[in-house]
Scaffold this active site. Sequence first.
Site, mmCIF file in Angstrom:
data_model
loop_
_atom_site.group_PDB
_atom_site.id
_atom_site.type_symbol
_atom_site.label_atom_id
_atom_site.label_comp_id
_atom_site.label_asym_id
_atom_site.label_seq_id
_atom_site.Cartn_x
_atom_site.Cartn_y
_atom_site.Cartn_z
ATOM 1 N N GLN A 68 21.741 50.547 123.808
ATOM 2 C CA GLN A 68 21.991 50.456 125.248
ATOM 3 C C GLN A 68 22.478 51.777 125.851
ATOM 4 O O GLN A 68 22.531 51.916 127.067
ATOM 5 C CB GLN A 68 22.996 49.342 125.547
ATOM 6 C CG GLN A 68 22.433 47.956 125.273
ATOM 7 C CD GLN A 68 23.443 46.883 125.620
ATOM 8 O OE1 GLN A 68 24.284 46.534 124.804
ATOM 9 N NE2 GLN A 68 23.373 46.361 126.833
ATOM 10 N N HIS B 113 24.533 37.850 120.438
ATOM 11 C CA HIS B 113 23.866 38.634 121.488
ATOM 12 C C HIS B 113 23.730 40.101 121.063
ATOM 13 O O HIS B 113 22.656 40.686 121.161
ATOM 14 C CB HIS B 113 24.672 38.508 122.792
ATOM 15 C CG HIS B 113 24.167 39.343 123.933
ATOM 16 N ND1 HIS B 113 23.692 38.779 125.101
ATOM 17 C CD2 HIS B 113 24.070 40.689 124.106
ATOM 18 C CE1 HIS B 113 23.325 39.767 125.933
ATOM 19 N NE2 HIS B 113 23.560 40.921 125.350
ATOM 20 N N GLU B 114 24.828 40.691 120.564
ATOM 21 C CA GLU B 114 24.796 42.117 120.183
ATOM 22 C C GLU B 114 23.886 42.341 118.972
ATOM 23 O O GLU B 114 23.163 43.335 118.904
ATOM 24 C CB GLU B 114 26.198 42.645 119.893
ATOM 25 C CG GLU B 114 27.132 42.680 121.103
ATOM 26 C CD GLU B 114 26.489 43.222 122.359
ATOM 27 O OE1 GLU B 114 25.688 44.176 122.291
ATOM 28 O OE2 GLU B 114 26.784 42.675 123.436
ATOM 29 N N HIS C 296 20.346 42.596 119.880
ATOM 30 C CA HIS C 296 19.968 43.938 120.363
ATOM 31 C C HIS C 296 19.448 44.804 119.205
ATOM 32 O O HIS C 296 18.517 45.588 119.372
ATOM 33 C CB HIS C 296 21.171 44.652 120.986
ATOM 34 C CG HIS C 296 21.383 44.345 122.442
ATOM 35 N ND1 HIS C 296 20.474 44.682 123.417
ATOM 36 C CD2 HIS C 296 22.419 43.758 123.090
ATOM 37 C CE1 HIS C 296 20.943 44.303 124.609
ATOM 38 N NE2 HIS C 296 22.122 43.731 124.433
ATOM 39 N N LEU D 275 24.658 44.157 130.055
ATOM 40 C CA LEU D 275 24.797 45.376 130.859
ATOM 41 C C LEU D 275 23.446 46.070 131.080
ATOM 42 O O LEU D 275 23.308 46.849 132.010
ATOM 43 C CB LEU D 275 25.771 46.352 130.187
ATOM 44 C CG LEU D 275 27.228 45.877 130.114
ATOM 45 C CD1 LEU D 275 28.082 46.902 129.371
ATOM 46 C CD2 LEU D 275 27.801 45.620 131.503
HETATM 47 NI NI NI Z 1 23.347 42.914 125.931
#
Ligand code: NI
Length: 189
Positions: free
Chosen positions: A51, A133-134, A137, A92
């Site tokens: 990210q 969730h992370e 990624h 984000l």
């Molecule tokens: Ni995220």
Amino acid sequence: MARRAIVYCGDPVLARKARRIREIGEDLHELLADMEETMLAADGLGLAAAQVGVPIAAVTIRQGPDVEEVLALINPEIVEAEGEQVGTEACLSLPTLRGIVVRPRRVVVEAFDPTGRPITIEGEGLMARCLAHELDHLAGTLFIDVVRPETLVWVRPDETEEAGYREEATTVEEARAAFERLRQPSEGR
Ligand code: NI
């Protein structure tokens, strides 16, 4: 420490599978410190290295919405997942978008801490959601890829609403197109 620019949905770096980290050095420590600062400044609960444009297997995670204590995890992997929870998620990299995602109720994650020591994290509820969730990624998966599509909404500020915002239904396709437009101005720098 420095704040880094957060990349948005549609950037190919977010769709890549994260590289495993083989060496913990000064560069990694600097990246983790920057990720922590970037995440807290944006009031996020977690952030994956991709990210901020670096496709390696590192994430920072906050212990809760009111906690500033941050966990930095290197090469994290879910080794146990149990049960199911249904709840709202945001990211984000997809600002102002929200939707319902089904996640495990409890997960156990094995990782390394920034000193290279193996650690095991057990998370339930919000923490389990955050870890899932992370770690998604790291596989190149965003919540928009796993959301219940009919629950996807934009959260728009609205003073006339008691909550201070209103929700506006959208679709996965429409949301992707909106982030693509948001991303364009930064291209070609
Ligand atoms: Ni995220």
